[in-house]
Design an enzyme around this catalytic site. Structure first.
Site, PDB file in Angstrom:
ATOM      1  N   TYR A  81     -11.387  -1.239   0.269  1.00  0.00           N
ATOM      2  CA  TYR A  81     -11.366  -0.924   1.709  1.00  0.00           C
ATOM      3  C   TYR A  81     -10.111  -0.155   2.089  1.00  0.00           C
ATOM      4  O   TYR A  81     -10.047   0.446   3.155  1.00  0.00           O
ATOM      5  CB  TYR A  81     -11.490  -2.213   2.539  1.00  0.00           C
ATOM      6  CG  TYR A  81     -10.191  -2.840   3.034  1.00  0.00           C
ATOM      7  CD1 TYR A  81      -9.408  -3.646   2.204  1.00  0.00           C
ATOM      8  CD2 TYR A  81      -9.749  -2.626   4.338  1.00  0.00           C
ATOM      9  CE1 TYR A  81      -8.222  -4.213   2.665  1.00  0.00           C
ATOM     10  CE2 TYR A  81      -8.563  -3.196   4.804  1.00  0.00           C
ATOM     11  CZ  TYR A  81      -7.806  -3.990   3.963  1.00  0.00           C
ATOM     12  OH  TYR A  81      -6.636  -4.534   4.423  1.00  0.00           O
ATOM     13  N   ARG A  82      -9.126  -0.134   1.190  1.00  0.00           N
ATOM     14  CA  ARG A  82      -7.816   0.419   1.496  1.00  0.00           C
ATOM     15  C   ARG A  82      -7.066   0.396   0.172  1.00  0.00           C
ATOM     16  O   ARG A  82      -7.354  -0.418  -0.693  1.00  0.00           O
ATOM     17  CB  ARG A  82      -7.152  -0.529   2.478  1.00  0.00           C
ATOM     18  CG  ARG A  82      -5.809  -0.170   3.024  1.00  0.00           C
ATOM     19  CD  ARG A  82      -5.416  -1.251   4.021  1.00  0.00           C
ATOM     20  NE  ARG A  82      -4.128  -1.017   4.620  1.00  0.00           N
ATOM     21  CZ  ARG A  82      -3.528  -1.896   5.422  1.00  0.00           C
ATOM     22  NH1 ARG A  82      -4.125  -3.045   5.712  1.00  0.00           N
ATOM     23  NH2 ARG A  82      -2.376  -1.626   5.950  1.00  0.00           N
ATOM     24  N   HIS A  90       4.937  -6.045  -4.434  1.00  0.00           N
ATOM     25  CA  HIS A  90       3.510  -6.314  -4.594  1.00  0.00           C
ATOM     26  C   HIS A  90       2.656  -5.096  -4.293  1.00  0.00           C
ATOM     27  O   HIS A  90       3.042  -4.225  -3.522  1.00  0.00           O
ATOM     28  CB  HIS A  90       3.046  -7.501  -3.742  1.00  0.00           C
ATOM     29  CG  HIS A  90       3.269  -7.351  -2.272  1.00  0.00           C
ATOM     30  ND1 HIS A  90       2.255  -7.039  -1.389  1.00  0.00           N
ATOM     31  CD2 HIS A  90       4.379  -7.482  -1.522  1.00  0.00           C
ATOM     32  CE1 HIS A  90       2.728  -6.987  -0.171  1.00  0.00           C
ATOM     33  NE2 HIS A  90       4.018  -7.246  -0.194  1.00  0.00           N
ATOM     34  N   ASP A 106      -1.451 -11.278   8.600  1.00  0.00           N
ATOM     35  CA  ASP A 106      -0.658 -12.389   8.047  1.00  0.00           C
ATOM     36  C   ASP A 106       0.807 -12.270   8.443  1.00  0.00           C
ATOM     37  O   ASP A 106       1.446 -13.267   8.758  1.00  0.00           O
ATOM     38  CB  ASP A 106      -0.768 -12.402   6.519  1.00  0.00           C
ATOM     39  CG  ASP A 106      -2.160 -12.761   6.070  1.00  0.00           C
ATOM     40  OD1 ASP A 106      -2.423 -13.947   5.847  1.00  0.00           O
ATOM     41  OD2 ASP A 106      -3.004 -11.849   5.972  1.00  0.00           O
ATOM     42  N   TYR A 110       0.820  -1.213   0.000  1.00  0.00           N
ATOM     43  CA  TYR A 110       0.000   0.000   0.000  1.00  0.00           C
ATOM     44  C   TYR A 110       0.857   1.267   0.000  1.00  0.00           C
ATOM     45  O   TYR A 110       0.362   2.349   0.274  1.00  0.00           O
ATOM     46  CB  TYR A 110      -0.952  -0.008   1.197  1.00  0.00           C
ATOM     47  CG  TYR A 110      -1.994  -1.128   1.143  1.00  0.00           C
ATOM     48  CD1 TYR A 110      -2.917  -1.185   0.103  1.00  0.00           C
ATOM     49  CD2 TYR A 110      -2.039  -2.121   2.121  1.00  0.00           C
ATOM     50  CE1 TYR A 110      -3.858  -2.198   0.043  1.00  0.00           C
ATOM     51  CE2 TYR A 110      -2.986  -3.145   2.062  1.00  0.00           C
ATOM     52  CZ  TYR A 110      -3.893  -3.168   1.020  1.00  0.00           C
ATOM     53  OH  TYR A 110      -4.827  -4.174   0.951  1.00  0.00           O
TER      54      TYR A 110
HETATM   55  C1  EUG Z   1      -3.759  -9.472   2.879  1.00  0.00           C
HETATM   56  C2  EUG Z   1      -4.915  -9.162   3.545  1.00  0.00           C
HETATM   57  C3  EUG Z   1      -5.340  -7.866   3.595  1.00  0.00           C
HETATM   58  C4  EUG Z   1      -4.620  -6.876   2.950  1.00  0.00           C
HETATM   59  C5  EUG Z   1      -3.455  -7.178   2.289  1.00  0.00           C
HETATM   60  C6  EUG Z   1      -3.027  -8.492   2.253  1.00  0.00           C
HETATM   61  C7  EUG Z   1      -3.370 -10.848   2.839  1.00  0.00           C
HETATM   62  C8  EUG Z   1      -2.944 -11.473   1.749  1.00  0.00           C
HETATM   63  C9  EUG Z   1      -7.427  -8.361   4.586  1.00  0.00           C
HETATM   64  O1  EUG Z   1      -6.480  -7.462   4.221  1.00  0.00           O
HETATM   65  O2  EUG Z   1      -5.098  -5.607   2.984  1.00  0.00           O
HETATM   66  C10 EUG Z   1      -2.801 -12.901   1.707  1.00  0.00           C
END
Ligand code: EUG
Length: 601
Positions: free
Chosen positions: A528-529, A447, A208, A147
């Site tokens: 959402y973001r 990413h 995560d 992000y």
């Molecule tokens: C993930 C989950 C997110 C996010 C970016 C990455 C996970 C990736 C639920 O939010 O904003 C496997």
């Protein structure tokens, strides 16, 4: 240092470094680091565009102002960003720029970084920024990867790295199940502190990857995977430095002598916290967070489903189970492609052609794995003692088996390094680092996420899946959908992994993202973001009532930050001084992040 030496150099650990790895993850982190540097080809480049001076101030006046701030904070607490941009990696990331840049790497960069040691010093920095009209950009720890990382939206902003010196856990309350933290406390650090105190009756909730700031992740409305996975919903009480320098405490924190700041989030009067999340209205210096009681047992489960078309009927099964809390946690429904990538092997292990790895190869790879061939994998967890779990697991089993070919995977058949066990730990509030591994899919892997939300419905899941698949095929990008199921909605997370040393792939990734945002908005879906570079576009899709919400946000911005110094442009909110001067990044503005000056007073 050569990349080989870097691969072999050690990983910073807790508690020595506030952003370090806990020792239980050290071996894994070393492997992850090795993988990244062994395949890195992107050289460390000398800077072309120096010095970085933010628009709106002359170079000499700016350097003079920096000298003044250095004097105030101490020389060791201000660094000018005039060195080569070193990307590092997840556990040793830069605070000056986005290590995963999708633009030219010198576009979104800080001019300097300052390290306040207290709320008072944050106030001093804000006063300084107002005096000289210098844009400042606060980060907690600056991970936020996918992000924009630590990068400021306005080139040449002075980054306030809050976490380096403000990283105390101020309180852990084992009776109320709450804590109070500063910006530099990571999920790893909070977990370790709770373990060290022997409080095994309390759990944290981790995303995560656990290296991010608890405050940073929460104010950006990040997600974890226990029943406390909606971090924003689980916080209680903020301390905020406003753009004009005053400090406020929200909720019960406003009542002197209170003992309820972390137990009752609302206090009295308007609930102010909302305007400090995903905004540029204040700098959060303390936050309360609720902790989850140890449920007295837990059991991960995994089901696989054979066909892409199983997605819609599966969502219809998941919705009522999730809303009634039979499915208890923020679970993930992942496409086979991403589970394979999470092992950390380069894409070239499987396929050396261009374009997306063919589906037949992914399925053949899955078939060879302990989990077996599948298209979708649902990773969930049941909580509580075994007799409580048994009831819920039986209901889930009879529902999930309505999908032809559904298989329940027996965890005892899975080796210790299988991805399943990483999901198991994360859903039990034990932070991990496994998810990082898919950045190794390409050399110089970076990413960016596309993250739309929808209700938990088959039609919505299919529409978003089809939309993403079509655009990924068009741009020749591997498609990695993962649905994170909240209580009444789901976040579809599509991570695009690209080689950031390959201009053509970078450009394709950004074009694909821009198309998906527009395609989704046409169908009524919003994110959402989002990444810094997409914020103007995403904010623009929330346009109901002739942009009424943005007009409201701008009114608040201008009232709270009359000089427009705090994180201009973040979340698409531009202060008055910047409006109408081409600062917005859109498809048309291409790869340039700067506008034509700012209004002078
Ligand atoms: C993930 C989950 C997110 C996010 C970016 C990455 C996970 C990736 C639920 O939010 O904003 C496997």
């Amino acid at each position: 240092m050569s990349f080989a030496e870097e691969a072999a150099s050690d990983v910073p650990t807790l508690p020595g470094t506030h952003s370090g790895i806990p020792t239980y993850l050290l071996e894994k982190a070393r492997k992850a680091k090795g993988g990244i540097f062994e395949t890195r080809t992107k050289p460390r480049a000398e800077r072309q565009r120096l010095p970085v001076v933010p628009q709106g101030i002359e170079r000499d006046a700016f350097l003079q102002a920096l000298a003044e701030l250095k004097e105030e904070l101490g020389a060791e607490n201000l660094e000018v960003n005039d060195k080569p941009l070193t990307d590092g990696w997840y556990m040793e990331h830069p605070n000056t720029h986005d290590m995963m840049t999708i633009l030219d790497e010198e576009e979104l960069v800080a001019s300097a970084v300052v390290y306040p040691g207290s709320t008072e010093e944050v106030q001093q920095i804000v006063a300084w920024a107002n005096k000289h009209r210098i844009p400042i950009f606060p980060i907690s720890m600056g991970r936020n990867l996918g992000y924009g990382g630590a990068a400021p939206r306005v080139r040449g902003s002075v980054t306030i790295d809050l976490g380096k010196r403000m990283n105390k856990i101020l309180d852990i309350n084992p009776e109320d199940f709450t804590c109070l933290v500063e910006p530099g406390v990571s999920f790893y650090a909070l977990y370790e502190a709770i373990q060290a105190k022997g409080y095994d009756h309390m759990w944290i909730d981790s995303p995560d990857l656990g290296g991010g700031s608890v405050i940073g992740n929460t104010v950006d409305r990040g997600v974890g995977y226990t029943p406390y996975g909606d971090h924003w919903a689980c916080h209680a009480g903020l301390e905020v430095v406003l753009p004009t320098g005053e400090v406020i405490r929200t909720g019960m924190g406003a009542l002197p002598g209170n003992n309820t700041w972390q137990t009752f989030p609302y206090g009295f009067g308007p609930y102010s916290d909302g305007i400090f999340s995903q905004s540029n209205f204040g700098i959060v210096t303390k936050m309360g967070m609720t902790l989850m009681p140890n449920p007295g047992g837990y059991e991960s489960f995994m089901y696989t489903f054979p066909k892409e078309e199983d997605l819609a009927p599966l969502m219809e099964i998941i919705r009522p189970l999730r809303i009634s809390n039979i499915l208890e946690n923020v679970a993930q429904l992942r496409h086979v492609s991403q589970s394979i990538a999470a092992r950390g092997l380069p894409r070239s292990t499987f396929y050396t052609g261009s374009g997306p790895v063919p589906s037949s190869i992914l399925h053949a790879e899955a078939a060879k794995s302990p989990v077996g061939d599948h298209t979708w994998a649902y990773y969930g967890m049941a909580y509580g003692p075994s007799h409580i779990r048994a009831h819920k697991l039986a209901l889930i089993d009879s529902e999930f088996r309505k999908i032809p070919g559904a298989r329940k995977i027996d965890p005892s058949t899975l080796p210790a390094d299988e991805y399943f066990w990483s999901r198991d730990r994360v859903a039990a509030g034990i932070p991990d680092i496994q998810e990082l591994r898919w950045v190794n899919w390409t050399p110089n892997g970076a990413h960016v996420a596309f993250s739309p939300v929808s209700p938990i419905r088959g039609t919505d899941a299919t529409a978003l899946f089809e939309l993403g698949k079509k655009r990924h095929e068009q741009y020749g990008i591997d498609f990695w959908p993962a649905f994170c199921v909240g209580l009444r909605e789901m976040h579809l997370i599509v991570e695009i992994v690209f080689d950031r040393h390959d201009l053509e792939r970078k450009t394709a990734a950004l074009a694909c993202l821009r198309d998906m945002v527009d395609d989704a908005a046409r169908l009524g879906y919003g994110e959402y973001r989002t990444h810094l570079v997409l914020m103007d576009q995403v904010a623009g899709t929330y346009s109901w009532g002739d942009g009424a919400l943005m007009k409201f946000n701008e009114k608040i911005k201008d009232a709270l930050d009359p000089n427009g110094i705090l994180a201009p442009g973040r979340c698409g909110i531009w202060p008055r001084r910047y409006r109408g001067r081409g600062w917005e990044m859109t498809r048309e503005s291409g790869l340039v992040s700067e506008g034509r000056g700012v209004e002078m007073d």
